[in-house]
Structures are given as structure tokens and as C-alpha cells.
Scaffold this motif. Structure first.
Motif, PDB file in Angstrom:
ATOM      1  N   ILE A 127      -2.937   0.109  47.297  1.00  0.00           N
ATOM      2  CA  ILE A 127      -1.651   0.125  46.626  1.00  0.00           C
ATOM      3  C   ILE A 127      -1.503  -1.177  45.841  1.00  0.00           C
ATOM      4  CG2 ILE A 127       0.852   0.339  46.917  1.00  0.00           C
ATOM      5  CD1 ILE A 127      -0.745   2.791  47.933  1.00  0.00           C
ATOM      6  N   LEU A 128      -1.165  -1.050  44.562  1.00  0.00           N
ATOM      7  CA  LEU A 128      -0.963  -2.206  43.694  1.00  0.00           C
ATOM      8  C   LEU A 128       0.528  -2.368  43.428  1.00  0.00           C
ATOM      9  CD1 LEU A 128      -2.227  -4.361  41.751  1.00  0.00           C
ATOM     10  CD2 LEU A 128      -2.112  -2.590  39.983  1.00  0.00           C
ATOM     11  N   GLU A 129       1.033  -3.580  43.610  1.00  0.00           N
ATOM     12  CA  GLU A 129       2.431  -3.874  43.309  1.00  0.00           C
ATOM     13  C   GLU A 129       2.493  -4.756  42.071  1.00  0.00           C
ATOM     14  OE1 GLU A 129       6.257  -5.414  45.738  1.00  0.00           O
ATOM     15  OE2 GLU A 129       4.563  -6.780  45.746  1.00  0.00           O
ATOM     16  N   ALA A 130       3.285  -4.337  41.109  1.00  0.00           N
ATOM     17  CA  ALA A 130       3.538  -5.150  39.919  1.00  0.00           C
ATOM     18  C   ALA A 130       4.993  -5.608  39.969  1.00  0.00           C
ATOM     19  CB  ALA A 130       3.290  -4.352  38.643  1.00  0.00           C
ATOM     20  N   THR A 131       5.219  -6.817  39.531  1.00  0.00           N
ATOM     21  CA  THR A 131       6.563  -7.384  39.492  1.00  0.00           C
ATOM     22  C   THR A 131       6.858  -7.845  38.071  1.00  0.00           C
ATOM     23  OG1 THR A 131       6.329  -8.146  41.776  1.00  0.00           O
ATOM     24  CG2 THR A 131       8.110  -9.126  40.482  1.00  0.00           C
ATOM     25  N   ALA A 132       7.995  -7.405  37.540  1.00  0.00           N
ATOM     26  CA  ALA A 132       8.494  -7.882  36.246  1.00  0.00           C
ATOM     27  C   ALA A 132       9.536  -8.949  36.553  1.00  0.00           C
ATOM     28  CB  ALA A 132       9.117  -6.745  35.451  1.00  0.00           C
ATOM     29  N   ILE A 133       9.369 -10.124  35.961  1.00  0.00           N
ATOM     30  CA  ILE A 133      10.238 -11.266  36.266  1.00  0.00           C
ATOM     31  C   ILE A 133      10.904 -11.755  34.981  1.00  0.00           C
ATOM     32  CG2 ILE A 133      10.352 -13.589  37.267  1.00  0.00           C
ATOM     33  CD1 ILE A 133       7.351 -12.705  38.301  1.00  0.00           C
ATOM     34  N   LEU A 134      12.230 -11.704  34.967  1.00  0.00           N
ATOM     35  CA  LEU A 134      13.007 -12.226  33.846  1.00  0.00           C
ATOM     36  C   LEU A 134      13.510 -13.608  34.255  1.00  0.00           C
ATOM     37  CD1 LEU A 134      14.292 -11.620  31.033  1.00  0.00           C
ATOM     38  CD2 LEU A 134      16.350 -10.958  32.297  1.00  0.00           C
ATOM     39  N   GLN A 135      13.259 -14.603  33.401  1.00  0.00           N
ATOM     40  CA  GLN A 135      13.644 -15.969  33.734  1.00  0.00           C
ATOM     41  C   GLN A 135      14.421 -16.604  32.592  1.00  0.00           C
ATOM     42  OE1 GLN A 135      10.400 -18.417  35.038  1.00  0.00           O
ATOM     43  NE2 GLN A 135      11.746 -20.104  35.574  1.00  0.00           N
ATOM     44  N   LYS A 136      15.430 -17.373  32.978  1.00  0.00           N
ATOM     45  CA  LYS A 136      16.185 -18.216  32.040  1.00  0.00           C
ATOM     46  C   LYS A 136      16.434 -19.518  32.778  1.00  0.00           C
ATOM     47  CE  LYS A 136      20.355 -18.683  29.297  1.00  0.00           C
ATOM     48  NZ  LYS A 136      19.856 -18.908  27.959  1.00  0.00           N
ATOM     49  N   ALA A 137      15.964 -20.603  32.184  1.00  0.00           N
ATOM     50  CA  ALA A 137      16.057 -21.922  32.808  1.00  0.00           C
ATOM     51  C   ALA A 137      15.444 -21.854  34.200  1.00  0.00           C
ATOM     52  CB  ALA A 137      17.495 -22.416  32.821  1.00  0.00           C
ATOM     53  N   ASN A 138      16.198 -22.219  35.223  1.00  0.00           N
ATOM     54  CA  ASN A 138      15.658 -22.238  36.585  1.00  0.00           C
ATOM     55  C   ASN A 138      16.017 -20.997  37.399  1.00  0.00           C
ATOM     56  OD1 ASN A 138      14.436 -24.744  36.262  1.00  0.00           O
ATOM     57  ND2 ASN A 138      16.326 -25.826  36.762  1.00  0.00           N
ATOM     58  N   GLU A 139      16.578 -19.993  36.760  1.00  0.00           N
ATOM     59  CA  GLU A 139      16.957 -18.768  37.461  1.00  0.00           C
ATOM     60  C   GLU A 139      16.014 -17.637  37.071  1.00  0.00           C
ATOM     61  OE1 GLU A 139      21.445 -18.042  38.269  1.00  0.00           O
ATOM     62  OE2 GLU A 139      21.231 -18.682  36.169  1.00  0.00           O
ATOM     63  N   SER A 140      15.810 -16.724  38.008  1.00  0.00           N
ATOM     64  CA  SER A 140      15.005 -15.544  37.692  1.00  0.00           C
ATOM     65  C   SER A 140      15.508 -14.352  38.491  1.00  0.00           C
ATOM     66  CB  SER A 140      13.523 -15.794  37.979  1.00  0.00           C
ATOM     67  OG  SER A 140      13.305 -15.954  39.359  1.00  0.00           O
ATOM     68  N   ILE A 141      15.161 -13.186  37.978  1.00  0.00           N
ATOM     69  CA  ILE A 141      15.468 -11.937  38.655  1.00  0.00           C
ATOM     70  C   ILE A 141      14.266 -11.035  38.417  1.00  0.00           C
ATOM     71  CG2 ILE A 141      16.712 -10.943  36.685  1.00  0.00           C
ATOM     72  CD1 ILE A 141      18.632  -9.683  38.813  1.00  0.00           C
ATOM     73  N   SER A 142      13.949 -10.185  39.401  1.00  0.00           N
ATOM     74  CA  SER A 142      12.729  -9.390  39.274  1.00  0.00           C
ATOM     75  C   SER A 142      12.916  -7.969  39.792  1.00  0.00           C
ATOM     76  CB  SER A 142      11.592 -10.064  40.044  1.00  0.00           C
ATOM     77  OG  SER A 142      11.888 -10.104  41.431  1.00  0.00           O
ATOM     78  N   SER A 143      11.952  -7.162  39.444  1.00  0.00           N
ATOM     79  CA  SER A 143      11.900  -5.781  39.903  1.00  0.00           C
ATOM     80  C   SER A 143      10.438  -5.435  40.166  1.00  0.00           C
ATOM     81  CB  SER A 143      12.491  -4.849  38.845  1.00  0.00           C
ATOM     82  OG  SER A 143      12.409  -3.510  39.273  1.00  0.00           O
ATOM     83  N   ASN A 144      10.188  -4.640  41.191  1.00  0.00           N
ATOM     84  CA  ASN A 144       8.827  -4.279  41.583  1.00  0.00           C
ATOM     85  C   ASN A 144       8.570  -2.793  41.392  1.00  0.00           C
ATOM     86  OD1 ASN A 144       8.585  -6.923  42.559  1.00  0.00           O
ATOM     87  ND2 ASN A 144       9.271  -6.315  44.584  1.00  0.00           N
ATOM     88  N   ALA A 145       7.301  -2.464  41.259  1.00  0.00           N
ATOM     89  CA  ALA A 145       6.863  -1.067  41.258  1.00  0.00           C
ATOM     90  C   ALA A 145       5.497  -1.024  41.922  1.00  0.00           C
ATOM     91  CB  ALA A 145       6.778  -0.526  39.839  1.00  0.00           C
ATOM     92  N   ILE A 146       5.224   0.065  42.599  1.00  0.00           N
ATOM     93  CA  ILE A 146       3.925   0.210  43.246  1.00  0.00           C
ATOM     94  C   ILE A 146       3.232   1.473  42.755  1.00  0.00           C
ATOM     95  CG2 ILE A 146       4.576  -1.066  45.316  1.00  0.00           C
ATOM     96  CD1 ILE A 146       4.875   1.612  46.776  1.00  0.00           C
ATOM     97  N   VAL A 147       1.909   1.394  42.703  1.00  0.00           N
ATOM     98  CA  VAL A 147       1.090   2.554  42.347  1.00  0.00           C
ATOM     99  C   VAL A 147      -0.142   2.554  43.238  1.00  0.00           C
ATOM    100  CG1 VAL A 147       1.858   2.678  39.941  1.00  0.00           C
ATOM    101  CG2 VAL A 147      -0.169   1.350  40.522  1.00  0.00           C
ATOM    102  N   GLU A 148      -0.670   3.726  43.429  1.00  0.00           N
ATOM    103  CA  GLU A 148      -1.909   3.864  44.190  1.00  0.00           C
ATOM    104  C   GLU A 148      -3.089   3.778  43.231  1.00  0.00           C
ATOM    105  OE1 GLU A 148      -4.385   7.193  46.741  1.00  0.00           O
ATOM    106  OE2 GLU A 148      -2.240   7.493  46.440  1.00  0.00           O
ATOM    107  N   ILE A 149      -4.103   3.051  43.634  1.00  0.00           N
ATOM    108  CA  ILE A 149      -5.346   2.998  42.864  1.00  0.00           C
ATOM    109  C   ILE A 149      -6.170   4.204  43.306  1.00  0.00           C
ATOM    110  CG2 ILE A 149      -7.425   1.679  42.344  1.00  0.00           C
ATOM    111  CD1 ILE A 149      -4.867   0.299  41.394  1.00  0.00           C
ATOM    112  N   ASP A 150      -6.420   5.105  42.384  1.00  0.00           N
ATOM    113  CA  ASP A 150      -7.145   6.343  42.683  1.00  0.00           C
ATOM    114  C   ASP A 150      -8.474   6.336  41.946  1.00  0.00           C
ATOM    115  OD1 ASP A 150      -8.037   8.892  43.207  1.00  0.00           O
ATOM    116  OD2 ASP A 150      -6.388   9.909  42.191  1.00  0.00           O
ATOM    117  N   TYR A 151      -9.557   6.195  42.699  1.00  0.00           N
ATOM    118  CA  TYR A 151     -10.884   6.138  42.093  1.00  0.00           C
ATOM    119  C   TYR A 151     -11.434   7.521  41.727  1.00  0.00           C
ATOM    120  CZ  TYR A 151     -11.228   1.201  43.222  1.00  0.00           C
ATOM    121  OH  TYR A 151     -11.024  -0.149  43.266  1.00  0.00           O
ATOM    122  N   ASN A 152     -10.640   8.552  41.864  1.00  0.00           N
ATOM    123  CA  ASN A 152     -11.105   9.905  41.573  1.00  0.00           C
ATOM    124  C   ASN A 152     -10.821  10.363  40.154  1.00  0.00           C
ATOM    125  OD1 ASN A 152     -12.136  10.338  44.194  1.00  0.00           O
ATOM    126  ND2 ASN A 152     -10.064  10.691  44.947  1.00  0.00           N
TER     127      ASN A 152
END
Length: 184
Positions: free
Chosen positions: A66-91
Motif C-alpha cells: 500500500i502506497l500513501e501519498a500526502t499533498a501538503i499545502l504550506q504558507k509561511a510556517n503553517e501547513s495542512i495536508s491530505s492523504n490518499a492510499i493505493v495498492e501497488i498491483d503488479y498484475n
């Protein structure tokens, strides 16, 4: 209200990211990450923000990566983020391991940034519906259970990954995140 929340709210209100690509085989339209980022740049002009991504392997159950990606929005010293997960499927036929990872990475980033920027893919806006049900209603939990069964994902895996004791006691945003990840 913190500055980052104000800035994010402004971007969410300004951004217009139409579905600009079409899958001719499956006959559906979708947004590319490139168009989302292009529209983010327009919506955030003058707001002095940065948008970055990070990735990590979240968990490995029954040989599934399972791969988790995080999108991070930053302004100055503050940030907010959101995550999403996907399965790595070698098929995936006709794809090298590098292409499989690249596809999964791009898709996870697209889901994370779409969630952060509140890009809605649904026909109906759930907030506009006249609905007396609790956000943690059985319908959301049932939808998660049904989708998990279809995707062959154990509820126990979801609970462990999300660090939850049960779906019934999850917060609305946790349930929506689980649904988004199952739909991806």
C-alpha cells in the motif's frame, strides 16, 4: 481561524478543475494531476503558498503493498495536508514495475490533492441533500463494507491502517477518506 485555513478556503472556492481527459476504453472522463496543478497555480496566485507531495509505504498485508501519498499545502510556517492510499498491483499486463509504481504514485497524489482542494467527482453534493441521518450512519459504513468486499480488502486491514477500533465510531472525515481510498 488560522492563516493556512483561510488560504485553503480561498483556493477551494477559486479553483475550477474540469475533467479534461477521457478514457476511451472505459468511457469516462477524469482530471489529470497536471491540470489540477495548473488550476491550483491559477487559484493560488498571490497567496504565497507552496504545494508539495510526499509518499511512503503505509502497510503490507497478505503480500499487498500500500502506497500513501500526502499533498501538503504550506504558507509561511503553517501547513495542512491530505492523504490518499493505493495498492501497488503488479498484475498490470504490459507494464514494467517502474510504470506500475509511477502510475500508482501519480494516482495517489491526484487523489490526495483532489481531497485537499475539495474537487468533487460526484453527481450530487452530499452537503446539499436534505438528510437527517447522522454522518456516521449505517449507510456510509455499509457502503464501506460492501466496497471492501468487492475489492477484497479486509475490514480489519482498514481499521488497522486508519488506527480505528470500529467503523461505527469513526469520524465523518475518516469514513469519507476510507471511501475515497476504496474507490480509487
Amino acid at each position: 481561524m488560522s492563516e493556512i485555513i483561510k488560504v485553503l478556503s480561498t483556493i477551494q472556492q477559486k479553483i475550477k478543475a474540469k475533467k479534461d481527459a477521457k478514457n476511451k476504453f472505459a468511457k469516462y472522463e477524469y482530471r489529470t494531476i497536471e491540470s489540477i496543478l495548473e488550476n491550483y497555480k491559477k487559484a493560488s496566485e498571490g497567496l504565497e503558498t507552496t504545494l508539495t507531495f510526499s509518499e511512503k509505504i503505509l502497510c503490507d498485508f497478505d503480500g499487498k503493498i500500500i502506497l500513501e501519498a500526502t499533498a501538503i499545502l504550506q504558507k509561511a510556517n503553517e501547513s495542512i495536508s491530505s492523504n490518499a492510499i493505493v495498492e501497488i498491483d503488479y498484475n498490470h499486463k504490459g507494464m514494467s514495475k517502474e510504470q506500475i509504481w509511477g502510475t500508482a504514485s501519480t494516482y495517489a497524489k491526484k487523489r490526495a490533492v483532489s481531497s485537499l482542494l475539495c474537487l468533487d467527482d460526484s453527481e450530487d453534493d452530499p452537503d446539499s441533500l436534505d438528510n437527517d441521518e447522522n454522518p456516521n450512519s449505517n449507510s456510509l459504513v455499509d457502503e464501506i463494507k460492501n466496497l471492501a468486499k468487492i475489492k477484497n480488502v479486509a475490514i480489519e486491514q482498514i481499521l488497522k491502517c486508519e488506527k480505528l477500533k470500529s467503523l461505527e465510531n469513526a469520524k465523518p472525515e475518516q469514513l469519507h477518506k476510507i471511501l475515497d481510498n476504496l474507490r480509487s
